[in-house]
Motif scaffolding. Sequence first.
Motif, mmCIF file in Angstrom:
data_model
loop_
_atom_site.group_PDB
_atom_site.id
_atom_site.type_symbol
_atom_site.label_atom_id
_atom_site.label_comp_id
_atom_site.label_asym_id
_atom_site.label_seq_id
_atom_site.Cartn_x
_atom_site.Cartn_y
_atom_site.Cartn_z
ATOM 1 N N VAL A 133 -29.861 -27.299 -24.451
ATOM 2 C CA VAL A 133 -29.385 -28.283 -25.413
ATOM 3 C C VAL A 133 -28.969 -29.576 -24.708
ATOM 4 C CG1 VAL A 133 -27.591 -28.772 -27.113
ATOM 5 C CG2 VAL A 133 -28.687 -26.530 -27.084
ATOM 6 N N VAL A 134 -28.366 -29.448 -23.543
ATOM 7 C CA VAL A 134 -27.955 -30.629 -22.780
ATOM 8 C C VAL A 134 -29.189 -31.397 -22.311
ATOM 9 C CG1 VAL A 134 -26.757 -31.428 -20.717
ATOM 10 C CG2 VAL A 134 -25.782 -29.571 -22.085
ATOM 11 N N LYS A 135 -30.188 -30.670 -21.846
ATOM 12 C CA LYS A 135 -31.427 -31.315 -21.398
ATOM 13 C C LYS A 135 -32.090 -32.097 -22.520
ATOM 14 C CE LYS A 135 -35.772 -30.238 -18.988
ATOM 15 N NZ LYS A 135 -36.571 -29.145 -18.360
ATOM 16 N N ALA A 136 -31.951 -31.590 -23.745
ATOM 17 C CA ALA A 136 -32.581 -32.243 -24.898
ATOM 18 C C ALA A 136 -32.052 -33.641 -25.136
ATOM 19 C CB ALA A 136 -32.371 -31.396 -26.157
ATOM 20 N N LEU A 137 -30.859 -33.934 -24.644
ATOM 21 C CA LEU A 137 -30.277 -35.250 -24.851
ATOM 22 C C LEU A 137 -31.015 -36.339 -24.081
ATOM 23 C CD1 LEU A 137 -26.480 -34.294 -24.740
ATOM 24 C CD2 LEU A 137 -27.955 -34.563 -26.745
ATOM 25 N N PHE A 138 -31.783 -35.930 -23.041
ATOM 26 C CA PHE A 138 -32.571 -36.927 -22.302
ATOM 27 C C PHE A 138 -34.039 -36.523 -22.151
ATOM 28 C CE2 PHE A 138 -30.398 -34.132 -19.304
ATOM 29 C CZ PHE A 138 -31.421 -33.701 -18.473
ATOM 30 N N ASP A 139 -34.394 -35.295 -22.547
ATOM 31 C CA ASP A 139 -35.790 -34.841 -22.483
ATOM 32 C C ASP A 139 -35.998 -33.772 -23.546
ATOM 33 O OD1 ASP A 139 -38.365 -34.071 -21.871
ATOM 34 O OD2 ASP A 139 -37.879 -33.220 -19.897
ATOM 35 N N PHE A 140 -36.238 -34.204 -24.776
ATOM 36 C CA PHE A 140 -36.310 -33.266 -25.892
ATOM 37 C C PHE A 140 -37.450 -32.267 -25.724
ATOM 38 C CE2 PHE A 140 -37.642 -31.967 -30.168
ATOM 39 C CZ PHE A 140 -36.434 -31.493 -30.669
ATOM 40 N N ASP A 141 -38.637 -32.734 -25.419
ATOM 41 C CA ASP A 141 -39.777 -31.825 -25.259
ATOM 42 C C ASP A 141 -39.576 -30.864 -24.099
ATOM 43 O OD1 ASP A 141 -41.388 -32.368 -27.404
ATOM 44 O OD2 ASP A 141 -42.551 -33.918 -26.401
ATOM 45 N N GLY A 142 -38.992 -31.346 -23.010
ATOM 46 C CA GLY A 142 -38.716 -30.467 -21.876
ATOM 47 C C GLY A 142 -37.753 -29.357 -22.259
ATOM 48 N N ALA A 143 -36.750 -29.705 -23.050
ATOM 49 C CA ALA A 143 -35.790 -28.706 -23.516
ATOM 50 C C ALA A 143 -36.453 -27.683 -24.431
ATOM 51 C CB ALA A 143 -34.633 -29.389 -24.238
ATOM 52 N N MET A 144 -37.332 -28.162 -25.318
ATOM 53 C CA MET A 144 -38.021 -27.245 -26.216
ATOM 54 C C MET A 144 -38.946 -26.304 -25.449
ATOM 55 S SD MET A 144 -36.879 -27.444 -29.220
ATOM 56 C CE MET A 144 -38.053 -26.204 -29.770
ATOM 57 N N GLU A 145 -39.562 -26.793 -24.392
ATOM 58 C CA GLU A 145 -40.399 -25.909 -23.564
ATOM 59 C C GLU A 145 -39.545 -24.829 -22.912
ATOM 60 O OE1 GLU A 145 -43.562 -26.156 -19.814
ATOM 61 O OE2 GLU A 145 -42.804 -27.993 -20.760
ATOM 62 N N ASP A 146 -38.384 -25.211 -22.408
ATOM 63 C CA ASP A 146 -37.473 -24.222 -21.825
ATOM 64 C C ASP A 146 -37.049 -23.194 -22.866
ATOM 65 O OD1 ASP A 146 -37.649 -25.611 -19.465
ATOM 66 O OD2 ASP A 146 -35.688 -26.597 -19.663
ATOM 67 N N ILE A 147 -36.792 -23.652 -24.074
ATOM 68 C CA ILE A 147 -36.349 -22.757 -25.143
ATOM 69 C C ILE A 147 -37.461 -21.785 -25.527
ATOM 70 C CG2 ILE A 147 -35.755 -22.701 -27.598
ATOM 71 C CD1 ILE A 147 -34.088 -25.254 -27.076
ATOM 72 N N ARG A 148 -38.697 -22.280 -25.630
ATOM 73 C CA ARG A 148 -39.808 -21.383 -25.966
ATOM 74 C C ARG A 148 -39.991 -20.302 -24.905
ATOM 75 N NH1 ARG A 148 -41.920 -26.253 -27.919
ATOM 76 N NH2 ARG A 148 -42.999 -26.694 -25.947
ATOM 77 N N ASN A 149 -39.659 -20.623 -23.676
ATOM 78 C CA ASN A 149 -39.771 -19.644 -22.597
ATOM 79 C C ASN A 149 -38.664 -18.593 -22.634
ATOM 80 O OD1 ASN A 149 -42.081 -20.833 -21.530
ATOM 81 N ND2 ASN A 149 -40.920 -22.201 -20.181
ATOM 82 N N LEU A 150 -37.701 -18.764 -23.525
ATOM 83 C CA LEU A 150 -36.612 -17.787 -23.663
ATOM 84 C C LEU A 150 -36.836 -16.833 -24.828
ATOM 85 C CD1 LEU A 150 -33.572 -20.167 -23.030
ATOM 86 C CD2 LEU A 150 -34.407 -18.357 -21.507
#
Length: 611
Positions: A240-257
């Motif tokens: 969620v913190v990463k999403a504040l500066f890299d939304f797509d990167g955060a979503m990729e991390d989330i999909r991997n969980l």
Amino acid sequence: MGFAVDAIFQKKLFVTSAAPLEKIAGSDKLGLLDASNTTRAERGTSVRLSEQDKLKVAIIGSGLAGMVTAMDLADAGHSVEIFESRPFVGGKVSSWKENSREMILKWDCNVGELDFRFGGIGAPINGLAAFARTNNFVGGKVSSWKDEEGNHIEMGLHVFFGCYYNLFGIMRRLGVFETSLRLKEHTHTFINKGGDVGELDFRFGGIGAPINGLAAFARTTQLSIISKISNAIALATSPVVKALFDFDGAMEDIRNLDNISFTDWWFSKGGNRDSLSRMWDPIAYALGFIDCDNISARCMLTIFNLFAVRSEASILRMCEGSPNTYLHEPLVQYLEQRGVNFHLNSRIRDIVHDLDADGKPSLVKSVVYSSKNDGTQVTQDFDIIIAACDLPGIKKLLPESFRKYKLFDNIYSLDAVPVITVQLRFNGWVTELNDVKRAQDVTTGDQSNGKGAGIDNLLYSADADYSCFADLAITSPADYYKPGEGSLLQVVITPADKYMGMSNDDIAAEMLRQTNVLFPSSTLLECTWTSVVKLGQSLYREAPGMDKYRPTQVTTIPNFFLAGSYTYQDYIDSMEGATKSGLACADVVLQRTPEIAKMLKKKEASGVVAV
């Protein structure tokens, strides 16, 4: 406050703090927070087919996904017919109390049963009475209908999050967005034993995400100080913190969980059990009908991400009244005006298809359906077939040969969750916690249009077997408020496994008892009417590791497509998920239409044997 909120703000009876629409940091490739999706869904497809490319399309299933798919296909010029196995458009399993007779309707998705009990009266009267009492309604996930006494029976509790951009666009295309939804205060409220109230209050002087969210957690009384510290540690190290500066990167991390549960992820980040049981379990139940121990971390963190980045994502709306009136009927009218034909009471018996040399389906050709009115079996040819069923429906529909393809076989690895919706009407106002005299007054002054005493919002509870609930006489008064009467409490039991075998009367009695525990003053009121709707299989179970089994809308059979919120659309199983899947399905169908039209012309004289 974003444009979707502003459009209906002027008609509300309350004030919600405003915040500008926050920009996404980086990119949002999947468009989860792309507000322009509303414009796309409102305008519809830009495709207009040539005469040679206009094809006959069958859509199996009349839920939200199927009807949204039909909107774009009909607008583009296809000839569309929708098949529904039930005598009403949408819905799966219904059960209600009527004239002191318990009536049960369990259609195809479960045990294929009609209860023909009718006071000892036999055929054909009892059969006619059974069908006569099942008034037409629409919606699948958002099903609702009327009983003989004018009560609107609901299947589920329908809440519209502020990031439902695609569904809002569809409602704008229907011309009902401004008149169909009631904006709620920007709070998420928890009701605990004894009437104790905990709240996530996102109103923060016009300041938006993520600041208002941080303030909401800092101020909430739903969590202890220790749990607040635990939440801060876990969320500070989350995507969620990463999403504040890299939304797509955060979503990729989330999909991997997706392969671990939210609980396992939470504990790995320093979260505690009390936070789960007091706050996150009720929210998980509301979202996916299962708790944090059993829901995928991907599902929960997707929602966290949206709430953290976009303030209006966590704002709630509810229908002005029944979804049947304010969403379903406009949908059906829109489609019928464009020549879409609905086949009700028409159960699909088979999908006729060609096989290749390996015995795998290569082309779908027609549907075989039977009318439950007279049993007549009909075979009707189509150029394109779309299965817009729910999860249990698609499992029953697919011919065995389809499972030779992994995409279809994977579907059988998915499971659905049982849920029960209970309505309790009272002669007073249940959620009025501060004024006992006011709670008992249902006659003084004008109490319509949400002016009844109590809480005008969705409610959660960690202390009841129903995860979320609302007083529809206040939140959606157009159809649910009755003059001279009080609350119509609608509660959603999740998980419902232990209640499925109980009688409706016993379920209603237990929910009334639990309501009395949450609202002690409700013991002074009389429960005057109840409704119980059992749904043996509802949302697909968003358990760890299941995301990889969700099929795409385009399939390995060139003229066979899928729609439904269980199909892959990178959002949770919901009304917005169903809408996204329907729009995605229509897009791929229209994209491939010229190719399909050419292929079918070549196949006309091919002589391939259909099975």
